[in-house]
Enzyme design. Structure first.
Site, PDB file in Angstrom:
ATOM      1  N   HIS A 192     -41.079   0.460 -14.621  1.00  0.00           N
ATOM      2  CA  HIS A 192     -41.060  -0.974 -14.358  1.00  0.00           C
ATOM      3  C   HIS A 192     -39.636  -1.525 -14.316  1.00  0.00           C
ATOM      4  O   HIS A 192     -39.427  -2.726 -14.198  1.00  0.00           O
ATOM      5  CB  HIS A 192     -41.870  -1.679 -15.457  1.00  0.00           C
ATOM      6  CG  HIS A 192     -42.228  -3.090 -15.167  1.00  0.00           C
ATOM      7  ND1 HIS A 192     -41.779  -4.158 -15.923  1.00  0.00           N
ATOM      8  CD2 HIS A 192     -42.988  -3.641 -14.185  1.00  0.00           C
ATOM      9  CE1 HIS A 192     -42.250  -5.286 -15.442  1.00  0.00           C
ATOM     10  NE2 HIS A 192     -42.985  -5.002 -14.383  1.00  0.00           N
ATOM     11  N   LYS A 194     -35.894  -2.616 -13.125  1.00  0.00           N
ATOM     12  CA  LYS A 194     -35.211  -3.116 -11.937  1.00  0.00           C
ATOM     13  C   LYS A 194     -33.719  -3.002 -12.228  1.00  0.00           C
ATOM     14  O   LYS A 194     -33.160  -3.791 -12.991  1.00  0.00           O
ATOM     15  CB  LYS A 194     -35.557  -4.577 -11.641  1.00  0.00           C
ATOM     16  CG  LYS A 194     -37.015  -4.813 -11.243  1.00  0.00           C
ATOM     17  CD  LYS A 194     -37.872  -5.106 -12.434  1.00  0.00           C
ATOM     18  CE  LYS A 194     -39.303  -5.398 -12.002  1.00  0.00           C
ATOM     19  NZ  LYS A 194     -40.225  -5.428 -13.149  1.00  0.00           N
ATOM     20  N   ASP A 199     -20.972   1.938  -7.905  1.00  0.00           N
ATOM     21  CA  ASP A 199     -19.698   2.585  -8.247  1.00  0.00           C
ATOM     22  C   ASP A 199     -19.468   2.721  -9.745  1.00  0.00           C
ATOM     23  O   ASP A 199     -18.327   2.902 -10.184  1.00  0.00           O
ATOM     24  CB  ASP A 199     -18.528   1.829  -7.609  1.00  0.00           C
ATOM     25  CG  ASP A 199     -18.491   1.981  -6.091  1.00  0.00           C
ATOM     26  OD1 ASP A 199     -19.124   2.925  -5.578  1.00  0.00           O
ATOM     27  OD2 ASP A 199     -17.847   1.152  -5.421  1.00  0.00           O
ATOM     28  N   HIS A 383     -42.015 -15.380 -13.493  1.00  0.00           N
ATOM     29  CA  HIS A 383     -41.876 -13.928 -13.613  1.00  0.00           C
ATOM     30  C   HIS A 383     -40.689 -13.544 -14.494  1.00  0.00           C
ATOM     31  O   HIS A 383     -40.327 -12.381 -14.611  1.00  0.00           O
ATOM     32  CB  HIS A 383     -41.730 -13.312 -12.215  1.00  0.00           C
ATOM     33  CG  HIS A 383     -42.037 -11.852 -12.162  1.00  0.00           C
ATOM     34  ND1 HIS A 383     -41.060 -10.892 -12.002  1.00  0.00           N
ATOM     35  CD2 HIS A 383     -43.205 -11.172 -12.250  1.00  0.00           C
ATOM     36  CE1 HIS A 383     -41.615  -9.691 -11.978  1.00  0.00           C
ATOM     37  NE2 HIS A 383     -42.924  -9.834 -12.127  1.00  0.00           N
ATOM     38  N   LYS A 385     -38.277 -12.779 -17.789  1.00  0.00           N
ATOM     39  CA  LYS A 385     -38.422 -12.098 -19.080  1.00  0.00           C
ATOM     40  C   LYS A 385     -37.103 -12.246 -19.838  1.00  0.00           C
ATOM     41  O   LYS A 385     -36.224 -11.380 -19.780  1.00  0.00           O
ATOM     42  CB  LYS A 385     -38.736 -10.604 -18.904  1.00  0.00           C
ATOM     43  CG  LYS A 385     -39.947 -10.294 -18.002  1.00  0.00           C
ATOM     44  CD  LYS A 385     -39.498  -9.846 -16.668  1.00  0.00           C
ATOM     45  CE  LYS A 385     -40.569  -9.228 -15.779  1.00  0.00           C
ATOM     46  NZ  LYS A 385     -41.870  -9.766 -15.769  1.00  0.00           N
ATOM     47  N   ASP A 390     -31.455 -18.107 -32.216  1.00  0.00           N
ATOM     48  CA  ASP A 390     -30.389 -18.665 -33.068  1.00  0.00           C
ATOM     49  C   ASP A 390     -29.114 -18.999 -32.308  1.00  0.00           C
ATOM     50  O   ASP A 390     -28.056 -19.161 -32.922  1.00  0.00           O
ATOM     51  CB  ASP A 390     -30.055 -17.695 -34.215  1.00  0.00           C
ATOM     52  CG  ASP A 390     -31.135 -17.658 -35.278  1.00  0.00           C
ATOM     53  OD1 ASP A 390     -31.996 -18.569 -35.287  1.00  0.00           O
ATOM     54  OD2 ASP A 390     -31.126 -16.730 -36.104  1.00  0.00           O
TER      55      ASP A 390
END
Length: 465
Positions: A192, A194, A199, A383, A385, A390
């Site tokens: 999952h 991405k 380089d 979508h 995440k 704090d």
């Protein structure tokens, strides 16, 4: 984005029913005395004096020495990868901004490109990336691409064949077809992540796949090219997501994770390229790269999130697309709220996965009674995440707050320590909050029988969602 064909979904359920595992009991030790925090820089491990200077600067910009010290100590105690100084982390909001930055980096590549993605669609956006990768390959830049087999089920083989024919090294992660398996066949184990590395000097990660559904930003109905996405969103609703661009010494840690996956999946032997160039200081951010895998004893991302919530003193602000928490995460959120921490969750008001959507809603009453504040994002498909705790501890990556991410998926996150990046993330959180509707306990307890039945049904399947 969770798109399974009916046949694949049915097969997935059958296989997982006979291959269940559970999350280990992770108990953050609030009183644990960790050794002095270890920092690495562009030239390797920093001296004790230099490390102290950087940590003091972080503390001076944070919300108190003790708060940051606790988060630093817990990060050091739980996760094995180093805390790395001298990085620059820049937030990228939504698809258009992310794609512009990623394509610019690809076009400027000199040595190699490593790309890892769950979804890579054969649409306008996917073709733009394919063209860019092929163009760099033609100029002698070696491209390695890992795509998840389930995530790209709807992508024609011809799309990947064109890349292969151009010289791009394409690796299908854990093929759905058992005849193509290069190792033990485990359909439920998915990649999952991405991740894009160019380089060995710049990395991109977050929640954004390569798909036309991201063509229009959440603040606009137009794509970055001025055209509507040819791929239909859900009722035309734009997608809201967040990515991050990172430069500096920590990129080498993300590079290790990519290469480990390539080797574990038995990809072709890697050519002798400059995968680990001499690190250069790019900024002032202290960053940790965290990868998780079903092969690990437990999810490192899960463990460090639980510990960060458990040590929170003022705020826990989480934005997540798929929320189906396990008992430990529920307990951590409730415990933080009950001790006076401002716990706010921004969750989807509309989703592409109604099972996860209703499984998460099943816990609203329990969380609301504990004092957790819940908001549902309106007008977009959420979508994102991300998390901020704090005002000094931040995370962004591919990990959802559900059983699948913690147990079954390969995921990747960055944890950034310090007030500067946390302030950037808080700005995005506040913007999403302004576009959200608060869910109150009084209102929620009046919901209808139909919703309650959906929640009960979804909860029975949350482990496999």
């Amino acid at each position: 984005m969770r798109r399974f064909s009916g046949a694949a979904a049915g097969l997935l359920v059958v296989l997982t029913l006979v291959g269940c595992k559970s999350l280990p009991r992770v108990v953050p030790d609030q009183e644990r005395r960790a050794p002095p925090v270890r920092l690495e820089g562009s030239q390797g491990p920093l001296s004790a004096e230099r490390s102290r200077a950087i940590l003091e600067r972080l503390r001076a910009g944070g919300q108190g020495t003790d708060v940051l010290s606790r988060h630093l100590a817990l990060e050091e105690a739980i996760v094995g990868s180093p805390l790395t100084a001298g990085n620059q982390a820049v937030l990228l909001e939504d698809g258009p901004a992310t794609y512009r930055a990623m394509l610019a980096a690809i076009e400027g590549a000199k040595d190699h490109i490593h790309m890892e993605t769950y979804i890579l669609d054969d649409d306008e956006v996917g073709q733009r990336f394919a063209d860019a990768l092929i163009a760099r390959q033609a100029q002698g830049v070696q491209v390695h691409l890992i795509h998840d087999s389930v995530g790209t089920l709807s992508t024609p083989k011809e799309f990947f064949q064109r890349l292969t024919d151009s010289g791009v090294k394409v690796l299908e992660f854990n093929p759905v077809n058992p005849a193509l398996a290069r190792k033990n066949w485990e359909l439920n184990e998915r990649n999952h992540r991405k991740l894009l590395i160019v380089d060995g000097r710049v990395a991109f990660l977050g929640g954004i796949n390569i798909s036309g559904v991201y063509s229009s930003g959440s603040l606009s109905g137009r794509s970055s090219s001025g055209k509507s996405s040819k791929k239909s969103d859900i009722d035309g609703t734009p997608w809201r997501d967040t990515h991050v661009q990172i430069k500096g010494p920590v990129v080498a840690e993300f590079q290790k994770l990519f290469i480990e996956t390539w080797v574990a999946q038995k990809g072709e032997p890697l050519a002798a390229l400059n995968y680990y160039p001499t690190p250069e200081r790019a900024g002032r951010d202290v960053v940790r790269a965290i990868g998780s895998s079903p092969k690990d004893d437990y999810s490192l991302i899960y463990a460090t999130l639980l510990s960060a919530i458990g040590s929170a003193e003022t705020t826990v602000h989480l934005t997540n697309a798929y929320f189906a928490p396990d008992p430990q995460l529920l307990a951590a959120l409730e415990g933080a709220a009950r001790r006076g921490v401002d716990v706010k969750l921004i969750l989807p008001g509309k989703t592409d996965s109604w099972l996860v959507f209703h499984a998460g809603r099943n816990y609203y009453a329990q969380l609301l009674r504990a004092g957790v504040k819940i908001y549902e994002r309106q007008g977009v498909i959420l979508h994102t995440k991300t998390g901020s705790i704090d005002g000094v501890w931040s995370t962004i990556g591919s990990t959802n707050l559900d059983w699948r991410s913690f147990l079954h998926n390969h995921e990747i996150n960055a944890v950034v320590l310090g007030a500067e990046f946390a302030a950037q993330l808080q700005t995005l959180f506040d913007a999403d909050l302004a576009g959200s509707k608060q869910v109150t306990l009084q209102e929620w307890e009046r919901r209808g029988l139909g919703l309650r039945m959906k929640e009960a049904f979804a909860r029975a399947w949350e482990y496999w969602l």
